[in-house]
Design a protein around this motif. Sequence first.
Motif, PDB file in Angstrom:
ATOM      1  N   PRO A 247       1.416  -3.079  -2.876  1.00 24.32           N
ATOM      2  CA  PRO A 247       1.371  -4.537  -3.068  1.00 24.32           C
ATOM      3  C   PRO A 247       1.282  -5.276  -1.736  1.00 24.32           C
ATOM      4  CG  PRO A 247       3.176  -3.577  -4.272  1.00 24.32           C
ATOM      5  CD  PRO A 247       2.659  -2.511  -3.394  1.00 24.32           C
ATOM      6  N   LEU A 248       0.453  -6.290  -1.695  1.00 20.32           N
ATOM      7  CA  LEU A 248       0.290  -7.118  -0.489  1.00 20.32           C
ATOM      8  C   LEU A 248       1.190  -8.336  -0.627  1.00 20.32           C
ATOM      9  CD1 LEU A 248      -1.431  -7.421   2.116  1.00 20.32           C
ATOM     10  CD2 LEU A 248      -3.066  -8.692   0.753  1.00 20.32           C
ATOM     11  N   ILE A 249       1.859  -8.728   0.453  1.00 20.99           N
ATOM     12  CA  ILE A 249       2.731  -9.915   0.354  1.00 20.99           C
ATOM     13  C   ILE A 249       1.854 -11.162   0.239  1.00 20.99           C
ATOM     14  CG2 ILE A 249       4.718  -8.895   1.529  1.00 20.99           C
ATOM     15  CD1 ILE A 249       3.824 -10.408   4.051  1.00 20.99           C
ATOM     16  N   LYS A 250       2.357 -12.102  -0.528  1.00 20.93           N
ATOM     17  CA  LYS A 250       1.528 -13.272  -0.848  1.00 20.93           C
ATOM     18  C   LYS A 250       1.954 -14.464  -0.006  1.00 20.93           C
ATOM     19  CE  LYS A 250       0.826 -11.627  -5.479  1.00 20.93           C
ATOM     20  NZ  LYS A 250       1.313 -11.638  -6.830  1.00 20.93           N
ATOM     21  N   THR A 251       1.319 -14.614   1.111  1.00 22.66           N
ATOM     22  CA  THR A 251       1.560 -15.804   1.926  1.00 22.66           C
ATOM     23  C   THR A 251       0.303 -16.057   2.751  1.00 22.66           C
ATOM     24  OG1 THR A 251       2.927 -16.788   3.642  1.00 22.66           O
ATOM     25  CG2 THR A 251       2.667 -14.417   3.740  1.00 22.66           C
ATOM     26  N   ASP A 252       0.025 -17.314   2.978  1.00 26.24           N
ATOM     27  CA  ASP A 252      -1.166 -17.645   3.767  1.00 26.24           C
ATOM     28  C   ASP A 252      -0.787 -18.093   5.170  1.00 26.24           C
ATOM     29  OD1 ASP A 252      -2.823 -17.087   1.687  1.00 26.24           O
ATOM     30  OD2 ASP A 252      -2.594 -19.090   0.815  1.00 26.24           O
ATOM     31  N   THR A 253       0.477 -18.009   5.502  1.00 28.47           N
ATOM     32  CA  THR A 253       0.904 -18.540   6.800  1.00 28.47           C
ATOM     33  C   THR A 253       0.634 -17.585   7.959  1.00 28.47           C
ATOM     34  OG1 THR A 253       3.098 -17.673   6.378  1.00 28.47           O
ATOM     35  CG2 THR A 253       2.715 -19.979   5.782  1.00 28.47           C
ATOM     36  N   ILE A 254       0.409 -16.334   7.662  1.00 30.77           N
ATOM     37  CA  ILE A 254       0.043 -15.367   8.721  1.00 30.77           C
ATOM     38  C   ILE A 254      -1.293 -14.727   8.351  1.00 30.77           C
ATOM     39  CG2 ILE A 254       2.359 -14.838   9.552  1.00 30.77           C
ATOM     40  CD1 ILE A 254       2.333 -12.370   7.726  1.00 30.77           C
ATOM     41  N   ASP A 255      -1.969 -14.108   9.339  1.00 31.13           N
ATOM     42  CA  ASP A 255      -3.290 -13.565   9.031  1.00 31.13           C
ATOM     43  C   ASP A 255      -3.178 -12.272   8.218  1.00 31.13           C
ATOM     44  OD1 ASP A 255      -2.776 -11.451  10.738  1.00 31.13           O
ATOM     45  OD2 ASP A 255      -3.781 -12.373  12.439  1.00 31.13           O
ATOM     46  N   PHE A 256      -4.329 -11.843   7.722  1.00 28.49           N
ATOM     47  CA  PHE A 256      -4.365 -10.702   6.810  1.00 28.49           C
ATOM     48  C   PHE A 256      -3.804  -9.435   7.443  1.00 28.49           C
ATOM     49  CE2 PHE A 256      -7.059 -12.521   3.462  1.00 28.49           C
ATOM     50  CZ  PHE A 256      -6.484 -11.876   2.391  1.00 28.49           C
ATOM     51  N   GLN A 257      -4.164  -9.235   8.706  1.00 25.77           N
ATOM     52  CA  GLN A 257      -3.727  -7.990   9.362  1.00 25.77           C
ATOM     53  C   GLN A 257      -2.207  -7.903   9.410  1.00 25.77           C
ATOM     54  OE1 GLN A 257      -5.743  -7.778  13.127  1.00 25.77           O
ATOM     55  NE2 GLN A 257      -7.552  -6.829  12.208  1.00 25.77           N
ATOM     56  N   GLU A 258      -1.567  -9.024   9.739  1.00 21.40           N
ATOM     57  CA  GLU A 258      -0.098  -9.002   9.813  1.00 21.40           C
ATOM     58  C   GLU A 258       0.513  -8.873   8.427  1.00 21.40           C
ATOM     59  OE1 GLU A 258       1.708  -8.572  12.358  1.00 21.40           O
ATOM     60  OE2 GLU A 258       0.031  -8.701  13.749  1.00 21.40           O
ATOM     61  N   ARG A 259      -0.148  -9.453   7.433  1.00 25.58           N
ATOM     62  CA  ARG A 259       0.337  -9.281   6.050  1.00 25.58           C
ATOM     63  C   ARG A 259       0.297  -7.816   5.648  1.00 25.58           C
ATOM     64  NH1 ARG A 259      -3.055 -13.150   2.299  1.00 25.58           N
ATOM     65  NH2 ARG A 259      -1.948 -12.008   0.649  1.00 25.58           N
ATOM     66  N   ILE A 260      -0.811  -7.184   5.994  1.00 24.91           N
ATOM     67  CA  ILE A 260      -0.952  -5.752   5.640  1.00 24.91           C
ATOM     68  C   ILE A 260       0.083  -4.916   6.394  1.00 24.91           C
ATOM     69  CG2 ILE A 260      -2.504  -3.760   5.895  1.00 24.91           C
ATOM     70  CD1 ILE A 260      -4.806  -5.788   5.344  1.00 24.91           C
TER      71      ILE A 260
END
Lengths: 616, 230
Positions: free
Chosen positions: A447-460
Motif C-alpha cells: 500500500p502507498l501512503i496517501k498524501t500529496d505533501t511530499i513527492d512520489f519517491q519519498e512516499r514510496i
Amino acid sequence: MKLGPVIHQQIVQLKWHVLACLGLVMAMPLEEAVMNAWQGEGFYAGRLSLFIPIIAAPLLAGLIACANVQADLDDKRYLFWRSRPAGVKTFMSIKFLIGMVTALIIIACPFVFAFVTCQIVQTEKNEREFFVVIAVFQLISLLTYSVCFFCNVLIRKTARAWLVGMAAACLMMVLPFILPFHFKDIVGDVLVVTSAVYLSITIGSSALAFALSLVAADRNWHLHTNLKGLLWAGAAIVFLLAMLFSRQVANIKVLDEIKLESGWGWDAPFYRIDDRLYFHGRQEIQTSDGRIKVFEAADWFKTERSWTVNDHNRPDHSEQKLELRTYPALHAIYRRINGQLYAFALHIYSKRGMIEYKHAYLRSFKVLNDELFPVSTLDVSECLASEEDSFNRFAIRLIDDKIIAFVGNQCLSAAVNESGEIELLDREPLTRYHILQKDRNRIIQIPLIKTDTIDFQERIRFALDYTYKPSWIVGDSIVDIHNNTIRYYLVSDQDVARYEVLRWDDDYIYCRFQSARPFTFLEQLDRGRSLRLERYFIRNGKLYAHGMQKLMVFDVRSERIRKLGHWERLTDNFGITDMEVLEDGNLVMAVSTGWHQHTDGVHYATFTMYVLKNPE
Amino acid sequence: MFRQLLWKEWRENLWKLVFCGTVRVAFAALLFRIRLFPDAANGVIISFVQMLVVPVVYALDIFSGEMSNRTIHLLFKFPVPRWKIFFSKYLVCVLGMSLVFAATGLSMAIFGHEREAPTGLLVNNTLLFGVVAVILFTWFCAFAVQSRSEAGSLVAVFGVMIGWGIIFFWSLVCEVPWANHFTPYSIFFWAFREVPEWFRLSSLITSHIIALTAAIAVACYRFVKVRRVL
C-alpha cells in the motif's frame, strides 16, 4: 605376477609402522579404559580419550602412505622391482589398496574399541554425531593417505612428501570454503554435516591422486626438491590463502579506537543531532582525519528523558496515571532551521500497563542555551483507533520541512514553519494489510501512503520502509533511489535480496524480486549461531548490515550485489550496539565489551568505539 | 675452534631464522590487521602455531642433514671434541628460536600498541611459548640426535610433541601433579592470573632444569657415540 606373495610382502613391509601407529592411537583409549576400570566404573573408553586419535588419524594415514611408497621407490629398490616381470600399475594399485585398508583399520580401531566397550558397559550413549565424526575423519584420512601417496611417488623423500602431501590435503579441504564460490549447500558445522560438495572433493581428490600415482610410477616422474624452497613455497601459499580468507571476512581497516565506560547499561545507540553524533545519550563523538574524540554532551541532552516523561504541557496526565511513549523512542528528531535547533516528537499516552491509547500529540521544542523550550503542540488524539478497533500504527519521519506520521489508523502530514511550529496539512486513513509472501517469483503489492505533501519517491520510500522495518523508520531506509530506479533490499540469514519497484498507482506499489547475493560459508560462520544481522540500511548506494559480531558493507548499485567490506570478531564478549556513517564517509561503530567493577563496587558497562575506513 | 663451529652453524641455519622470522611477522601483521579474534587471542594463536612449526623447521635437518650428506665425517675430523660440535648445533638452534619468538613478540607489541590487549601480555605469552618450543627441541635432541634422515627427525619431533601432549592430558585428567611439572606444556599456566592448585613455580623450574639437563646429557652422549660406518 602372483598376487599372494606381493600382498604378503607389502603387509610385512608395513608391520612396524602399523604397530607404531596402532600404539599411538590406542594409548589414550586404553589408558582411559584402565583408569575407569580402576575406579570401578567398568572397562570402557569415553569420548574424551578419542580426541587425540581423531586429530592424529589424518596425520598417521599420510605417514603410512609415505612409508608404504618409500619402501619400494627409493633408488635401488625401484631399479630392482622394475627389472622383475611385474606390471607397474598393478603393483602400485596393490600397494595403494593394502596401505589404505591398513590405515583405515588403524584409524577405526580406537573408535571401534570405544563403541564396543561403551556398548558392553552401557554407560555413554553414542549418538548420530559420533558416527558422523568417525565417517568424516575416515574420509579426511583417505584424502591425506592418497595425496601423500602421490607426493611420495613424485618426491621420493618421506618427510618432504609427507609435509607437501599434508599441506596439499589441507589446501583441498579448505579452498572451497575460502574462495567465494557461493556454495549455498555448505552450511552448518563442517565436521558434523557432510555436504555433497565436501564428499565429492574428498573422494574425487583421492581418486585423482591415485590415478596420478600410477602414471607417475609408470613414467618414473621424479621431482627434485630442496627443503628451503619447499618451506618458502608452502609459507607463501598459506599466506595467500590467509589473504583470500581475509578478503572474505575481514578487510575493513580500523583507523582509530578508544575505550569508554558507562553506568547506563548495554543499550547504547548513536543519536544524530544536526551535524553532531552522540553516544548513549551522554557523550558527543567527534572525528577528524580518522581520529576519534569523546566529549561530555550538553546538559539538556542528558536530561532529555526527564522532560519527555514529566510532560510539562499536560500535568493532568500524570494524575490519570498515564504512561508516555515517545516516537522516536526516548528521543526526538532534530533539525536546524535558520540556524536554530529544533526537536520534534510524537507523544502517545496510554493507560499504564495496557494497550489502550488515550492521547496523541505532535510536539516541537526549541533548543536554546542547553535547555529545551516547547514551541508548539498539535493534538492528534482523534486519529487514535477506538477501543474496539485495535488497528494502531505509530511512526514519524521528517522529510524536508514536512512531518509524515502514522497515528492510530491515520497517516498525517504536517508542515514545519520557520519558527519551528507544526501545522497539520492533511490526514488520510491507512490501508490495512500484511505481507507474508514467500514466493519470490510473484509480484508484491504494497500500500502507498496517501498524501500529496511530499513527492512520489519519498512516499514510496516511506511506505516500503514502514512495511518491512517499521522500527527503523526515523533514520534508516532500505530503499535506494538512483537514476529514477527504485529498489529496496532485504537481508535474511541466507542472502541479501534485491527487489525492484515496477510501477505504482494511487493505492499500491508493485514490486518484484530481482536478484540475491547468497552468503558464503565463511560469511555465515558465527560461532555456530545463525547470521542474525540485526540492523541494515542503505546510505549513498551502499548497504550496511551488522549483527552482534559482524559488519558487512555491500555495493548495491552495481549490476550484481557486491560485497565491499567485512568486519568480524569471533569472541563472546563482543557485541556491536550501533554504527553510523560519518560525514567524511568513514564509519563509527560502538561495541560493548563487558562489565568493569570500580573500587566503589559499582559496575560499569565497557565499550570500545571504532572508526573504520569505509570500504570502496 | 668452538667459535668457528658456532659461526658455521649460524651461517648454515641463518635461512631458518630468516624464514621463520619473516613468516611469523607476516602472519602477525595479517592477523592483527584483520582482527578476527581479539588481540590477546591472536597472540596466542600465532605463538601456538609457531611453537609447533619452529622446532620442526630447526629439527628437520640439524642432525640428519650432516648424516645424510655424509659431511658428519668431515666434521668429526676437526680437532675438536664431539660434544662441542653437538653444543654448537644445539646453541645455534636455541638462539635462532629465541630470536624468532622475540621478533614475533616485538612485532605483536608494535601491531597491538595502544589497542585492546596490554603490550606486556602479548610479549610475555609469546616468550612463554618460545620457552616451550626450546624445551620441545631439547627433548627432540635426546631422541633424534642420531637420526639419519629427515623422516626420522620429523617422526621424532612429532613424537615428542604428541607424546608430551598425551602425558599432559593424562596428568591433568588423572590429577598427577608431579607429572604435570615435567611436561613442557604446563609452562602455559604461568600466564594465567589464577594458576591451578597443583602449580608451583619453584617445582616447575626445578623439574625442568633436572629433566632438560638429563635430556641434553643423553643427546650429547648419543651424538658422541655416532658410529663411523654411517
